[in-house]
Design a protein around this motif. Structure first.
Motif, PDB file in Angstrom:
ATOM      1  N   PRO A   1       0.828  -1.212   0.000  1.00  0.00           N
ATOM      2  CA  PRO A   1       0.000   0.000   0.000  1.00  0.00           C
ATOM      3  C   PRO A   1       0.860   1.258   0.000  1.00  0.00           C
ATOM      4  N   GLY A   2       0.299   2.301  -0.588  1.00  0.00           N
ATOM      5  CA  GLY A   2       0.856   3.637  -0.436  1.00  0.00           C
ATOM      6  C   GLY A   2       0.213   4.277   0.782  1.00  0.00           C
ATOM      7  N   PRO A   3      -0.047   5.578   0.761  1.00  0.00           N
ATOM      8  CA  PRO A   3      -0.656   6.252   1.920  1.00  0.00           C
ATOM      9  C   PRO A   3      -2.142   5.906   2.055  1.00  0.00           C
ATOM     10  N   ILE A   4      -2.464   5.124   3.062  1.00  0.00           N
ATOM     11  CA  ILE A   4      -3.840   4.691   3.310  1.00  0.00           C
ATOM     12  C   ILE A   4      -4.286   5.247   4.663  1.00  0.00           C
ATOM     13  N   TRP A   5      -5.517   5.748   4.711  1.00  0.00           N
ATOM     14  CA  TRP A   5      -6.046   6.407   5.902  1.00  0.00           C
ATOM     15  C   TRP A   5      -6.464   5.358   6.944  1.00  0.00           C
ATOM     16  N   THR A   6      -5.565   5.091   7.876  1.00  0.00           N
ATOM     17  CA  THR A   6      -5.790   4.106   8.938  1.00  0.00           C
ATOM     18  C   THR A   6      -5.398   4.731  10.280  1.00  0.00           C
ATOM     19  N   PRO A   7      -5.755   4.096  11.406  1.00  0.00           N
ATOM     20  CA  PRO A   7      -5.401   4.653  12.710  1.00  0.00           C
ATOM     21  C   PRO A   7      -3.901   4.810  12.933  1.00  0.00           C
ATOM     22  N   LEU A   8      -3.089   4.060  12.185  1.00  0.00           N
ATOM     23  CA  LEU A   8      -1.646   4.185  12.333  1.00  0.00           C
ATOM     24  C   LEU A   8      -1.163   5.585  11.947  1.00  0.00           C
ATOM     25  N   ILE A   9      -1.888   6.260  11.069  1.00  0.00           N
ATOM     26  CA  ILE A   9      -1.425   7.555  10.569  1.00  0.00           C
ATOM     27  C   ILE A   9      -1.523   8.662  11.618  1.00  0.00           C
ATOM     28  N   PRO A  10      -2.703   8.941  12.198  1.00  0.00           N
ATOM     29  CA  PRO A  10      -2.742  10.005  13.214  1.00  0.00           C
ATOM     30  C   PRO A  10      -1.986   9.646  14.489  1.00  0.00           C
ATOM     31  N   SER A  11      -1.752   8.350  14.720  1.00  0.00           N
ATOM     32  CA  SER A  11      -0.997   7.964  15.909  1.00  0.00           C
ATOM     33  C   SER A  11       0.505   7.957  15.655  1.00  0.00           C
ATOM     34  N   THR A  12       0.911   8.137  14.396  1.00  0.00           N
ATOM     35  CA  THR A  12       2.328   8.165  14.040  1.00  0.00           C
ATOM     36  C   THR A  12       2.834   9.576  13.808  1.00  0.00           C
ATOM     37  N   PHE A  13       2.052  10.378  13.076  1.00  0.00           N
ATOM     38  CA  PHE A  13       2.526  11.682  12.627  1.00  0.00           C
ATOM     39  C   PHE A  13       1.856  12.820  13.378  1.00  0.00           C
TER      40      PHE A  13
END
Length: 306
Positions: free
Chosen positions: A241-253
């Motif tokens: 996958p490329g940039p996929i909107w998942t909970p990992l994103i707001p909890s990472t960046f």
């Protein structure tokens, strides 16, 4: 010669250009979560994991599937889409019991069985426990989706501690090795393994050195395991996958990075989990019977030649 006139605010070409620039600057509301792997209920907008356009065709009827990281994000979309295709699901997750329960309720509402188990795939003992429970209840595994993962951005290599390096590798690739090894004795001819790698394995990422390294290892693991298992009739593939909107994103960046997430893709937006899940269905079912050792790139149009 008359001086050129500045475009009016209503000039269509100017409006289109401004619109494009705005999309490139912000794709999502700025937001951040303090704890990984994050919670879906705190995300705005909510990730889309059930596509209204998807048409199931019984491609996984009666199959027993195991999905790691299945409580949210890509994993939940894959688990639910598998159930729509007729599969029973063993849903593994770390600790997000509320998200996992919701995922299982959806799967069961589709008339399929769902066994949820909380634990860390980085723990070989947990992987052995999963294998034992699956053996006792079903006696087999038809499809394994190794999807669990974590990431921790750092500005430089010097900022990556030995503990972080080992933790990222233990979750992302050690866990994949351990669970696959534990479940392989339950998988016979016609079985399929689908691993989650990443676009970062092909492009790299300056702030995700350890994460990108594990994803490169997953790509190589996929290719080598595919060659190793071909005589047993088991196919092994991966999705990047490329940039996929998942909970990992707001909890990472941080919030500002989240607001620009996915803007640098040719499609100028992040993808949704339900835009990735069909790739896993394809690799898990008989449609891909002549496909093994391959990686499907679902990344918004970025060409990586991998």
């Amino acid at each position: 010669m008359a001086a050129s006139r500045a475009p009016r605010e209503s000039d269509p070409s100017t409006d289109a250009k401004a619109s494009k620039e705005n999309r490139m600057k912000q794709t999502l509301p700025a937001q951040h979560q303090d704890q990984q792997p994050g919670r879906e209920e705190g995300m705005q907008p909510q990730p889309e994991f059930i596509s209204s356009q998807y048409r199931a065709a019984g491609k996984l009827d009666g199959k027993l599937t195991v999905v790691t990281g299945g409580d949210s994000g890509i994993g939940r979309s894959v688990a639910v889409t598998f159930a729509r295709e007729g599969a029973d699901v063993v849903l593994l997750y770390l600790e997000e019991s509320e998200d996992a329960l919701k995922a299982c309720q959806i799967i069961e509402s589709l008339g399929r069985s769902c066994l949820e188990m909380a634990g860390d795939v980085a723990d070989a003992g947990f992987c052995a426990e999963v294998a034992q429970r699956v053996k006792e209840r079903w006696g087999r595994v038809d499809v394994l989706v190794n999807n669990a993962g974590e990431q921790h951005p750092q500005a430089s290599l010097e900022n990556i501690s030995q503990e972080q390096w080992e933790r990222t590798f233990r979750t992302n690739i050690f866990g994949m090795f351990q669970l696959t090894k534990a479940l392989l004795p339950l998988m016979g001819e016609g079985g399929a393994i689908v691993n989650t790698t990443s676009i970062t394995a092909y492009k790299g990422n300056p702030e995700l050195i350890d994460y990108s390294s594990t994803k490169g290892a997953i790509t190589s693991f996929t290719r080598s395991l595919a060659l190793n298992l071909v005589k047993r009739g088991i196919r092994v593939n991966a999705v990047a996958p490329g940039p996929i909107w998942t909970p990992l994103i707001p909890s990472t960046f941080n919030a500002e990075q989240v607001s620009r997430f996915g803007a640098n893709t040719p499609m100028a937006r992040p993808g949704q989990p339900d835009e990735v899940a069909p790739a896993y269905v394809y690799l898990a079912c008989a449609d891909s019977s002549y496909v093994s050792g391959q990686v499907l790139h679902v990344n918004g149009g970025t060409v990586v030649n991998g």
